[in-house]
Design a protein around this motif. Structure first.
Motif, PDB file in Angstrom:
ATOM      1  N   VAL A 154       0.845  -1.200   0.000  1.00 14.76           N
ATOM      2  CA  VAL A 154       0.000   0.000   0.000  1.00 14.76           C
ATOM      3  C   VAL A 154       0.881   1.252   0.000  1.00 14.76           C
ATOM      4  O   VAL A 154       0.630   2.204  -0.739  1.00 14.76           O
ATOM      5  N   PHE A 155       1.921   1.233   0.832  1.00  9.18           N
ATOM      6  CA  PHE A 155       2.852   2.371   0.888  1.00  9.18           C
ATOM      7  C   PHE A 155       3.478   2.624  -0.479  1.00  9.18           C
ATOM      8  O   PHE A 155       3.554   3.775  -0.948  1.00  9.18           O
ATOM      9  N   ASP A 156       3.925   1.560  -1.146  1.00  6.47           N
ATOM     10  CA  ASP A 156       4.551   1.694  -2.464  1.00  6.47           C
ATOM     11  C   ASP A 156       3.581   2.281  -3.483  1.00  6.47           C
ATOM     12  O   ASP A 156       3.973   3.110  -4.325  1.00  6.47           O
ATOM     13  N   GLU A 157       2.301   1.852  -3.421  1.00  2.00           N
ATOM     14  CA  GLU A 157       1.300   2.390  -4.348  1.00  2.00           C
ATOM     15  C   GLU A 157       1.049   3.867  -4.095  1.00  2.00           C
ATOM     16  O   GLU A 157       0.909   4.662  -5.026  1.00  2.00           O
ATOM     17  N   ILE A 158       0.980   4.249  -2.814  1.00  2.00           N
ATOM     18  CA  ILE A 158       0.754   5.654  -2.467  1.00  2.00           C
ATOM     19  C   ILE A 158       1.922   6.522  -2.932  1.00  2.00           C
ATOM     20  O   ILE A 158       1.732   7.637  -3.417  1.00  2.00           O
ATOM     21  N   MET A 159       3.134   5.985  -2.813  1.00  2.00           N
ATOM     22  CA  MET A 159       4.316   6.736  -3.224  1.00  2.00           C
ATOM     23  C   MET A 159       4.348   7.001  -4.733  1.00  2.00           C
ATOM     24  O   MET A 159       5.016   7.924  -5.198  1.00  2.00           O
ATOM     25  N   LYS A 160       3.609   6.196  -5.496  1.00  2.00           N
ATOM     26  CA  LYS A 160       3.555   6.392  -6.953  1.00  2.00           C
ATOM     27  C   LYS A 160       2.633   7.549  -7.339  1.00  2.00           C
ATOM     28  O   LYS A 160       2.714   8.069  -8.453  1.00  2.00           O
ATOM     29  N   GLU A 161       1.751   7.927  -6.426  1.00  2.00           N
ATOM     30  CA  GLU A 161       0.731   8.936  -6.733  1.00  2.00           C
ATOM     31  C   GLU A 161       1.247  10.349  -6.468  1.00  2.00           C
ATOM     32  O   GLU A 161       2.081  10.574  -5.584  1.00  2.00           O
ATOM     33  N   ARG A 176      12.663  11.732  -1.658  1.00  2.00           N
ATOM     34  CA  ARG A 176      11.831  10.646  -1.122  1.00  2.00           C
ATOM     35  C   ARG A 176      11.409  10.938   0.313  1.00  2.00           C
ATOM     36  O   ARG A 176      10.247  10.755   0.679  1.00  2.00           O
ATOM     37  N   SER A 177      12.336  11.389   1.138  1.00  2.00           N
ATOM     38  CA  SER A 177      12.003  11.660   2.543  1.00  2.00           C
ATOM     39  C   SER A 177      10.956  12.769   2.644  1.00  2.00           C
ATOM     40  O   SER A 177      10.079  12.735   3.518  1.00  2.00           O
ATOM     41  N   GLY A 178      11.029  13.762   1.729  1.00  2.00           N
ATOM     42  CA  GLY A 178      10.044  14.837   1.752  1.00  2.00           C
ATOM     43  C   GLY A 178       8.646  14.332   1.446  1.00  2.00           C
ATOM     44  O   GLY A 178       7.667  14.741   2.085  1.00  2.00           O
ATOM     45  N   LYS A 179       8.558  13.409   0.476  1.00  2.00           N
ATOM     46  CA  LYS A 179       7.251  12.868   0.113  1.00  2.00           C
ATOM     47  C   LYS A 179       6.711  11.985   1.231  1.00  2.00           C
ATOM     48  O   LYS A 179       5.509  11.994   1.525  1.00  2.00           O
ATOM     49  N   ILE A 180       7.606  11.207   1.856  1.00  2.00           N
ATOM     50  CA  ILE A 180       7.167  10.340   2.958  1.00  2.00           C
ATOM     51  C   ILE A 180       6.698  11.182   4.139  1.00  2.00           C
ATOM     52  O   ILE A 180       5.699  10.870   4.792  1.00  2.00           O
ATOM     53  N   GLN A 207      -5.638  12.200  -1.810  1.00  2.00           N
ATOM     54  CA  GLN A 207      -6.590  11.339  -2.524  1.00  2.00           C
ATOM     55  C   GLN A 207      -6.154   9.882  -2.457  1.00  2.00           C
ATOM     56  O   GLN A 207      -6.978   8.979  -2.329  1.00  2.00           O
ATOM     57  N   SER A 208      -4.852   9.653  -2.535  1.00  2.00           N
ATOM     58  CA  SER A 208      -4.335   8.287  -2.482  1.00  2.00           C
ATOM     59  C   SER A 208      -4.569   7.671  -1.100  1.00  2.00           C
ATOM     60  O   SER A 208      -4.924   6.501  -0.982  1.00  2.00           O
ATOM     61  N   LEU A 209      -4.401   8.457  -0.055  1.00  2.00           N
ATOM     62  CA  LEU A 209      -4.654   7.959   1.303  1.00  2.00           C
ATOM     63  C   LEU A 209      -6.131   7.661   1.512  1.00  2.00           C
ATOM     64  O   LEU A 209      -6.487   6.694   2.189  1.00  2.00           O
ATOM     65  N   LEU A 210      -6.990   8.483   0.942  1.00  2.00           N
ATOM     66  CA  LEU A 210      -8.429   8.222   1.027  1.00  2.00           C
ATOM     67  C   LEU A 210      -8.776   6.927   0.306  1.00  2.00           C
ATOM     68  O   LEU A 210      -9.615   6.141   0.763  1.00  2.00           O
ATOM     69  N   LYS A 211      -8.108   6.682  -0.803  1.00  2.00           N
ATOM     70  CA  LYS A 211      -8.350   5.472  -1.588  1.00  2.00           C
ATOM     71  C   LYS A 211      -7.997   4.221  -0.795  1.00  2.00           C
ATOM     72  O   LYS A 211      -8.683   3.197  -0.870  1.00  2.00           O
ATOM     73  N   TYR A 212      -6.917   4.300  -0.006  1.00  2.00           N
ATOM     74  CA  TYR A 212      -6.463   3.144   0.778  1.00  2.00           C
ATOM     75  C   TYR A 212      -6.753   3.333   2.269  1.00  2.00           C
ATOM     76  O   TYR A 212      -6.019   2.841   3.128  1.00  2.00           O
ATOM     77  N   ALA A 213      -7.840   4.034   2.577  1.00  2.00           N
ATOM     78  CA  ALA A 213      -8.135   4.401   3.971  1.00  2.00           C
ATOM     79  C   ALA A 213      -8.178   3.203   4.904  1.00  2.00           C
ATOM     80  O   ALA A 213      -7.727   3.272   6.053  1.00  2.00           O
ATOM     81  N   ARG A 214      -8.707   2.061   4.425  1.00  2.00           N
ATOM     82  CA  ARG A 214      -8.824   0.888   5.293  1.00  2.00           C
ATOM     83  C   ARG A 214      -7.474   0.321   5.709  1.00  2.00           C
ATOM     84  O   ARG A 214      -7.377  -0.406   6.697  1.00  2.00           O
ATOM     85  N   ALA A 215      -6.447   0.624   4.939  1.00  2.00           N
ATOM     86  CA  ALA A 215      -5.121   0.074   5.229  1.00  2.00           C
ATOM     87  C   ALA A 215      -4.276   1.014   6.088  1.00  2.00           C
ATOM     88  O   ALA A 215      -3.151   0.683   6.448  1.00  2.00           O
ATOM     89  N   ILE A 216      -4.809   2.180   6.418  1.00  2.00           N
ATOM     90  CA  ILE A 216      -4.055   3.149   7.215  1.00  2.00           C
ATOM     91  C   ILE A 216      -4.221   2.804   8.687  1.00  2.00           C
ATOM     92  O   ILE A 216      -5.182   3.200   9.346  1.00  2.00           O
ATOM     93  N   ASP A 217      -3.291   2.010   9.214  1.00  2.00           N
ATOM     94  CA  ASP A 217      -3.346   1.587  10.606  1.00  2.00           C
ATOM     95  C   ASP A 217      -1.955   1.690  11.208  1.00  2.00           C
ATOM     96  O   ASP A 217      -1.030   2.255  10.607  1.00  2.00           O
ATOM     97  N   ASP A 218      -1.788   1.127  12.412  1.00  2.00           N
ATOM     98  CA  ASP A 218      -0.485   1.206  13.093  1.00  2.00           C
ATOM     99  C   ASP A 218       0.616   0.527  12.288  1.00  2.00           C
ATOM    100  O   ASP A 218       1.757   1.016  12.240  1.00  2.00           O
TER     101      ASP A 218
END
Length: 467
Positions: free
Chosen positions: A339-346, A383-387, A351-362
């Motif tokens: 999920v992290f890798d997919e978000i980093m592509k966007e 990369r660190s700035g985007k993260i 919007q990407s975090l909303l798309k994967y909202a269910r996977a945003i956990d600890d």
């Protein structure tokens, strides 16, 4: 009563024209209106044709649950299924399916013309390395039921399993509509259907009734549940496991600050059954480390006869249980890394975090923080700035509103004078939203038997201050 019906022939012609116009424009998420067959008021339907799991992992769940392509009458509650062309894509299972409703009455060449842009859209969204041969041969499903069956079949769910599930649903309906004095007889006749999946169905109904606070349904469910737990083989197993699980939880809680490796080891060695042991392992996995297992080995060596055998078997069970837990955690982390890798592509992080909202956990946040440390360590500032932006966005999206923070602060105070002082210092936040939140909380807590009367009293005190 809500009724779900097939689309009527009378409104299909009009709907088909609207649908074709939207499809030709490339509007694959369309909206249409159709008259209600019951009360003749206009029903609005949100129509979705493309279910692409590559772009939207939750698409399959929406399709299978019947949440999409349904028109709902705002007047009488009547629901009608809307027949629309569908393109379904699951790249993981290399499944590419199309369905075109025969009731729309369009020839094959028109069907292909309408489905074509949707198929092209799915293919064009894929990166080059994911474009495989199956995309060249979309499978056409003749009926909507066939489409659903094909999707389920790819998940290992056969037609026989579906029929078995239908029998269990029919049994559950029969139990829900039968007089209480007939429940035991029905259960005895149909006990072969009462297994884990049946209990899952029953639990879904029960949870829904609890959430909606439907006391009438809960009253109907209570004698059914008692009969299932006491009169069936599987039910008695469920009851025994539940009691063992509850005992393990209570025993851990009772230890409180005295919980350490030695006290945990005593609980483990005196475990009455596997359910108790499994619950302990789940609750205290972090405490079952090398030192814990060293102490367990020492107890085994010191034991004799039956105790030696019993403790050795417990160690083997613990090793298997901890291994499974560790594997599950590792798999969870791998999924969150994907999920992290997919978000980093966007480009659009929010919007990407909303798309994967269910996977945003600890677990996801652990991955993000680890990747941030690695990027900074390697001097990769882009990369660190985007993260860091991902972390900041998650914090922003999960941060409670100022009104919620004020209420939490007020409830943390026990002295009424302190509450009143803090309340007056934050008058700007005492708005309609804050007042509505207080009223809603009191209403909800008043219905809950386990609610703390002191908390309710504090909220009522705060509510008086708003008057």
């Amino acid at each position: 009563m809500t009724v779900i019906a097939e689309p009527s022939a009378g409104n299909l012609a009009e709907f088909g024209i609207i649908l074709q116009i939207n499809l030709m424009k490339g509007a694959f998420m369309a909206q249409t209106t159709t008259p209600c067959p019951r009360c003749h008021q206009q029903m609005i339907a949100d129509v979705q044709q493309v279910f692409d799991l590559f772009q939207d992992p939750a698409a399959k769940e929406r399709l299978l649950s019947g949440q999409v392509n349904v028109a709902v009458c705002p007047s009488c509650g009547y629901q009608s299924a809307v027949g629309v062309p569908v393109v379904y894509h699951d790249p993981e299972k290399e499944l590419f399916l199309t369905y075109f409703p025969s009731e729309l009455g369009l020839p094959i060449n028109e069907q292909e013309r309408i489905l074509g842009p949707m198929i092209t859209q799915v293919v064009n969204r894929l990166p080059p390395e994911k474009k495989k041969g199956y995309l060249l041969r979309p499978q056409s499903m003749l009926t909507y039921d066939t489409l659903i069956e094909k999707i389920l079949e790819a998940d290992g769910i056969t037609k026989e399993m579906i029929k078995d599930q239908e029998k269990k649903i029919a049994l559950l309906r029969r139990l829900l509509t039968s007089p209480e004095d007939r429940i035991a007889e029905i259960i005895k006749q149909e006990e072969s259907l009462i297994d884990q999946s049946f209990f899952a169905l029953f639990s879904n109904v029960q949870n829904s009734a609890v959430q909606s606070r439907d006391e009438k349904v809960l009253a109907v469910l209570k004698p059914i549940q008692d009969a299932l737990l006491n009169q069936t083989v599987y039910g008695r197993e469920v009851k025994a496991r539940a009691e063992s699980t509850q005992k393990a939880i209570q025993d851990i809680q009772d230890l409180g600050e005295q919980l350490n490796r030695d006290s945990l080891l005593n609980l483990v060695l005196n475990a009455p059954d596997d359910s108790y042991l499994q619950t302990l392992t789940g609750l205290a996995r972090n405490g079952m480390d090398y030192e814990f297992f060293s102490k367990l080995s020492a107890r085994i060596q010191a034991a004799e006869g039956e105790d030696n055998k019993k403790y050795s078997e417990i160690r083997e069970k613990l090793l298997n249980l901890t291994k499974k837990i560790d594997q599950a955690v590792a798999e969870q982390m791998q999924l969150r890394k994907k999920v992290f890798d997919e978000i980093m592509k966007e480009d659009d992080i929010e919007q990407s975090l909303l798309k994967y909202a269910r996977a945003i956990d600890d677990s996801f946040l652990v991955i993000v923080k680890t990747e941030l440390q690695n990027a900074r360590k390697n001097g990769d500032f882009m990369r660190s700035g985007k993260i860091q932006k991902i972390l900041d966005t998650v914090e922003k999206m999960t941060k409670p509103s100022p009104e919620v923070e004020l209420l939490e602060d007020l409830l943390s105070k026990t002295d009424e004078a302190e509450v009143e002082a803090a309340f007056h210092e934050n008058q700007a936040l005492v708005n309609d939203e804050f007042k509505a939140m207080l009223g809603s909380l009191i209403q909800e807590l008043s219905k809950t038997q386990e609610a703390d009367p002191e908390i309710i009293a504090r909220i009522r005190f705060i509510q008086k201050l708003t008057e």
